[in-house]
Design a protein around this motif. Structure first.
Motif, PDB file in Angstrom:
ATOM      1  N   ILE A 284       1.217  -1.509  -0.160  1.00 56.93           N
ATOM      2  CA  ILE A 284      -0.468   0.049  -0.208  1.00 56.93           C
ATOM      3  C   ILE A 284       0.810   1.279  -0.122  1.00 56.93           C
ATOM      4  CG2 ILE A 284      -1.557   1.159   0.601  1.00 56.93           C
ATOM      5  CD1 ILE A 284      -2.754  -1.231   0.304  1.00 56.93           C
ATOM      6  N   GLY A 285       2.069   0.816   0.422  1.00 62.91           N
ATOM      7  CA  GLY A 285       3.099   2.457   1.058  1.00 62.91           C
ATOM      8  C   GLY A 285       2.505   3.062   3.006  1.00 62.91           C
ATOM      9  N   ARG A 286       1.463   2.415   2.612  1.00 64.71           N
ATOM     10  CA  ARG A 286       1.539   3.330   4.528  1.00 64.71           C
ATOM     11  C   ARG A 286       1.274   1.863   5.408  1.00 64.71           C
ATOM     12  NH1 ARG A 286      -0.069   8.338   4.605  1.00 64.71           N
ATOM     13  NH2 ARG A 286      -0.697   9.784   2.178  1.00 64.71           N
ATOM     14  N   PHE A 287       1.497   2.517   6.722  1.00 64.85           N
ATOM     15  CA  PHE A 287       0.540   0.619   7.397  1.00 64.85           C
ATOM     16  C   PHE A 287      -1.568   0.870   7.775  1.00 64.85           C
ATOM     17  CE2 PHE A 287       5.249   1.249   8.845  1.00 64.85           C
ATOM     18  CZ  PHE A 287       5.548   0.166   8.692  1.00 64.85           C
ATOM     19  N   PRO A 288      -1.084  -0.131   8.182  1.00 61.91           N
ATOM     20  CA  PRO A 288      -2.481   0.213   8.772  1.00 61.91           C
ATOM     21  C   PRO A 288      -3.508   0.730   8.958  1.00 61.91           C
ATOM     22  CG  PRO A 288      -1.960  -2.007   8.777  1.00 61.91           C
ATOM     23  CD  PRO A 288      -0.898  -1.326   8.471  1.00 61.91           C
ATOM     24  N   ASP A 289      -3.422   1.962  10.030  1.00 61.18           N
ATOM     25  CA  ASP A 289      -2.923   2.626  10.238  1.00 61.18           C
ATOM     26  C   ASP A 289      -2.820   4.432   9.712  1.00 61.18           C
ATOM     27  OD1 ASP A 289      -0.436   3.434  10.838  1.00 61.18           O
ATOM     28  OD2 ASP A 289      -0.436   4.199  13.145  1.00 61.18           O
ATOM     29  N   GLY A 290      -1.819   4.441   9.065  1.00 59.82           N
ATOM     30  CA  GLY A 290      -2.084   4.855   7.696  1.00 59.82           C
ATOM     31  C   GLY A 290      -0.522   6.272   7.744  1.00 59.82           C
ATOM     32  N   HIS A 291       0.302   5.567   8.640  1.00 61.46           N
ATOM     33  CA  HIS A 291       1.147   5.886   8.624  1.00 61.46           C
ATOM     34  C   HIS A 291       2.816   5.724   7.600  1.00 61.46           C
ATOM     35  CE1 HIS A 291       1.095   6.762  12.966  1.00 61.46           C
ATOM     36  NE2 HIS A 291       2.627   7.711  12.522  1.00 61.46           N
ATOM     37  N   PRO A 292       3.125   6.598   6.788  1.00 61.73           N
ATOM     38  CA  PRO A 292       3.678   5.957   5.586  1.00 61.73           C
ATOM     39  C   PRO A 292       4.854   5.270   6.278  1.00 61.73           C
ATOM     40  CG  PRO A 292       3.955   8.376   6.417  1.00 61.73           C
ATOM     41  CD  PRO A 292       2.803   8.291   7.296  1.00 61.73           C
ATOM     42  N   ILE A 293       5.094   4.577   4.870  1.00 58.50           N
ATOM     43  CA  ILE A 293       6.076   3.605   4.880  1.00 58.50           C
ATOM     44  C   ILE A 293       7.711   4.077   4.524  1.00 58.50           C
ATOM     45  CG2 ILE A 293       6.364   2.045   2.835  1.00 58.50           C
ATOM     46  CD1 ILE A 293       6.803   0.015   4.463  1.00 58.50           C
ATOM     47  N   THR A 294       7.368   4.896   4.315  1.00 58.21           N
ATOM     48  CA  THR A 294       8.481   5.605   3.771  1.00 58.21           C
ATOM     49  C   THR A 294       9.169   6.394   4.684  1.00 58.21           C
ATOM     50  OG1 THR A 294       9.736   7.120   2.012  1.00 58.21           O
ATOM     51  CG2 THR A 294       7.771   8.154   3.031  1.00 58.21           C
ATOM     52  N   THR A 295       8.695   7.143   5.843  1.00 58.13           N
ATOM     53  CA  THR A 295       9.067   7.989   7.035  1.00 58.13           C
ATOM     54  C   THR A 295       9.445   6.608   8.474  1.00 58.13           C
ATOM     55  OG1 THR A 295       6.746   8.674   7.663  1.00 58.13           O
ATOM     56  CG2 THR A 295       7.760   9.853   6.305  1.00 58.13           C
ATOM     57  N   THR A 296       8.586   5.630   8.091  1.00 61.52           N
ATOM     58  CA  THR A 296       8.018   5.183   9.485  1.00 61.52           C
ATOM     59  C   THR A 296       8.633   3.660   9.363  1.00 61.52           C
ATOM     60  OG1 THR A 296       7.766   4.450  11.971  1.00 61.52           O
ATOM     61  CG2 THR A 296       6.108   4.714   9.704  1.00 61.52           C
ATOM     62  N   LYS A 297       9.818   3.202  10.321  1.00 59.61           N
ATOM     63  CA  LYS A 297      10.105   1.264   9.875  1.00 59.61           C
ATOM     64  C   LYS A 297       9.063   0.682  10.418  1.00 59.61           C
ATOM     65  CE  LYS A 297      13.343  -2.279  10.655  1.00 59.61           C
ATOM     66  NZ  LYS A 297      14.700  -2.169  10.806  1.00 59.61           N
ATOM     67  N   GLU A 298       7.829   0.610  11.454  1.00 55.87           N
ATOM     68  CA  GLU A 298       6.894  -0.201  12.081  1.00 55.87           C
ATOM     69  C   GLU A 298       6.344   0.689  11.995  1.00 55.87           C
ATOM     70  OE1 GLU A 298       9.245  -1.248  16.269  1.00 55.87           O
ATOM     71  OE2 GLU A 298       8.945  -2.236  14.011  1.00 55.87           O
ATOM     72  N   GLN A 299       4.883  -0.101  11.910  1.00 53.49           N
ATOM     73  CA  GLN A 299       3.263   1.086  12.895  1.00 53.49           C
ATOM     74  C   GLN A 299       3.758   1.670  14.602  1.00 53.49           C
ATOM     75  OE1 GLN A 299      -0.548   0.498  11.389  1.00 53.49           O
ATOM     76  NE2 GLN A 299      -0.986  -0.722  13.275  1.00 53.49           N
ATOM     77  N   PRO A 300       3.372   2.656  14.963  1.00 53.06           N
ATOM     78  CA  PRO A 300       3.649   2.517  16.045  1.00 53.06           C
ATOM     79  C   PRO A 300       2.451   1.679  16.785  1.00 53.06           C
ATOM     80  CG  PRO A 300       3.722   4.818  15.182  1.00 53.06           C
ATOM     81  CD  PRO A 300       3.463   3.289  13.770  1.00 53.06           C
ATOM     82  N   VAL A 301       3.071   1.538  18.017  1.00 53.49           N
ATOM     83  CA  VAL A 301       2.106   0.642  18.756  1.00 53.49           C
ATOM     84  C   VAL A 301       1.375   1.340  19.578  1.00 53.49           C
ATOM     85  CG1 VAL A 301       1.810  -0.591  20.861  1.00 53.49           C
ATOM     86  CG2 VAL A 301       3.631  -1.289  19.287  1.00 53.49           C
TER      87      VAL A 301
END
Length: 491
Positions: A284-301
């Motif tokens: 998708i280019g984003r984690f399920p919560d909307g964080h873009p993967i280009t700016t963060t390695k993993e989705q915040p808990v």
């Protein structure tokens, strides 16, 4: 003074210079209607042109929501928690204009030809394979929206009776949409990802401006000129009569297939099934919560930040050579944020500046359809995920179908060489191609890749190109019907 549609600054929708435009423009174009339930009613007009025109004029008088009224109701809801009234739109196809005996049609050649004519260029399936409602000519689509589902169902039944009883036409089919939400209450689609992030914005209001922080470096400006979505209505009553071209596509989602593929992709790049969220974010280019993967390695808990926060949209790919967010990731394909104009990657002559690239953006207004026994927020098991019967009623507005929707689908999503050679197709909506596997980074920011062919979990079931005319033109149809010798039954 004529309105400058090319002004890149956000507008004040309450300013006097926009009063006529806002009153005559249908809602949902410059700002989403914001309701949780919708009905999309597809109509073919009957041989009694006067009856059809008279009914359209009546519907415009009683049901269509103007951009002005939508904005006023939005403010009332935000400030006093008072829900808006039933929302209504009416859109016409080129065949619809012709069926009404109108010679002056909106001049977009793709609109005039219809979606089926673009099938080969878009790699769409044969229309003979579409759902029955979409195989033959559609003349109009009614959109109804409200937060109360029972009201939508009741009004849809009443509308069908009214259309057919008054010989205005035949209802070919009805699609019902319903907003899905994650555990934090944000809208998602059936694969479970927050939807409607990174929309072009037009209004200078508190809610829209919140997407850009004063302290933000503003790597991506979300605003767009009105010319991105508005065109003069050739049949409008004033110089400020505008409309917009609408693309509608019913897209079925194979949710179980998508989940299986993300798990297989995770294993292929050396991750466990528990890390399939990372593999999905690569798709998708984003984690399920909307964080873009280009700016963060993993989705915040336990993240509780709204996906409308500027952090979810204020980024570009200048420092990402495809090792964090792959070039083929869905949101990078259809909104490359500078990728297509880099001298090393440029393939298309017209894309010489960022603003030229930004002209290809669309205004998305889709909504999920279909019922599920267990919704994404309730964490269904693999065997509980649907393989059909659910999906997205995709809708987008633009001022130029070829240079916006069709460009993004054909020359971005479907093009295996965009934005760089050997990119592969968009794994979400890509169609056609030569079956070339995409190359997936084996670690965030690492150059090592592995090939994996990810596609085929979204299927087109039908669609059409429409125009959203000015309200003054639609109301005028009722008057002209009376002048043709048949009195309107609504007056």
């Amino acid at each position: 003074m004529a309105i400058n549609l090319d002004n890149v600054e956000p507008i004040d929708p309450t300013a006097a210079e926009y009063a006529s435009l806002m009153s005559d423009l249908q809602g949902n174009i410059l700002k989403a209607h914001g309701r949780d339930h919708t009905a999309h009613v597809f109509i073919r007009f009957g041989p009694d042109v006067a009856a059809a025109a008279s009914w359209i004029g009546h519907f415009a008088e009683t049901h269509i929501t103007s951009a002005k009224r939508q904005h006023e109701e939005s403010l009332l809801y935000r400030e006093a928690d008072i829900a808006g009234t039933l929302f209504g739109n009416l859109y016409l196809t080129a065949r619809g204009y012709q069926a009404l005996g109108l010679r002056s049609l909106p001049n977009d050649p793709k609109f005039r030809a219809g979606m089926k004519a673009s099938g080969r260029a878009l790699h769409d399936p044969d229309p003979k394979l579409w759902e029955e409602c979409y195989r033959d000519d559609i003349h109009a689509m009614i959109l109804l929206a409200d937060d109360i589902e029972a009201l939508i169902l009741r009004e849809t039944r009443r509308l069908r009776h009214e259309i057919e009883h008054n010989r205005a036409g035949t209802v070919l089919g009805v699609e019902f949409g319903r907003v899905l939400r994650n555990k934090n209450g944000y809208p998602i689609e059936h694969f479970g990802y927050v939807d409607s992030i990174s929309q072009p914005l037009f209004f200078k209001t508190k809610s829209d401006s919140a997407t850009v922080s004063a302290s933000s470096p503003q790597e991506w400006n979300p605003y767009g000129p009105l010319s991105l979505v508005l065109v003069q209505d050739p049949n409008g009553e004033t110089r400020d009569s505008y409309g917009s071209y609408l693309v509608f596509r019913k897209l079925e989602q194979d949710v179980r297939g998508f989940e299986l593929a993300t798990r297989q992709l995770a294993r292929a790049i050396g991750m466990t099934e528990r890390e399939s969220d990372h593999a999905g974010a690569l798709v998708i280019g984003r984690f399920p919560d909307g964080h873009p993967i280009t700016t963060t390695k993993e989705q915040p808990v336990d993240n509780e930040v709204s996906p409308n926060d500027y952090l979810f949209n204020d980024f570009n790919y200048a420092r990402d050579d495809g090792t964090k967010c792959p070039f083929h990731a869905h949101i990078r394909k259809v909104n490359p944020r500078g990728d297509s104009i880099s001298p090393a990657r440029r393939r298309y002559g017209p894309l010489r500046e960022l603003e030229a690239e930004r002209r290809h953006r669309i205004v998305r207004r889709g909504i999920p359809y279909g019922r599920r026994e267990i919704e994404p927020k309730d964490k269904p098991r693999l065997e509980e995920l649907p393989t059909n019967g659910v999906g997205l009623l995709f809708m987008c507005f633009q001022s130029d179908i070829q240079e916006q929707y069709e460009f993004l689908q054909a020359r971005c999503a479907n093009d295996e060489q965009f934005p760089v050679a050997k990119t592969g197709v968009d794994p979400l909506i890509g169609q056609g191609g030569n079956g070339q596997s995409q190359l997936w980074p084996k670690g965030w920011g690492e150059p090592t890749t592995t090939p994996f062919n990810f596609m085929g979990y979204v299927h087109l079931l039908g669609g059409e190109y429409f125009f959203a005319p000015s309200i003054s033109f639609l109301k005028k149809l009722s008057q002209s019907a009376g002048r043709q010798g048949r009195p309107s039954p609504y007056r």
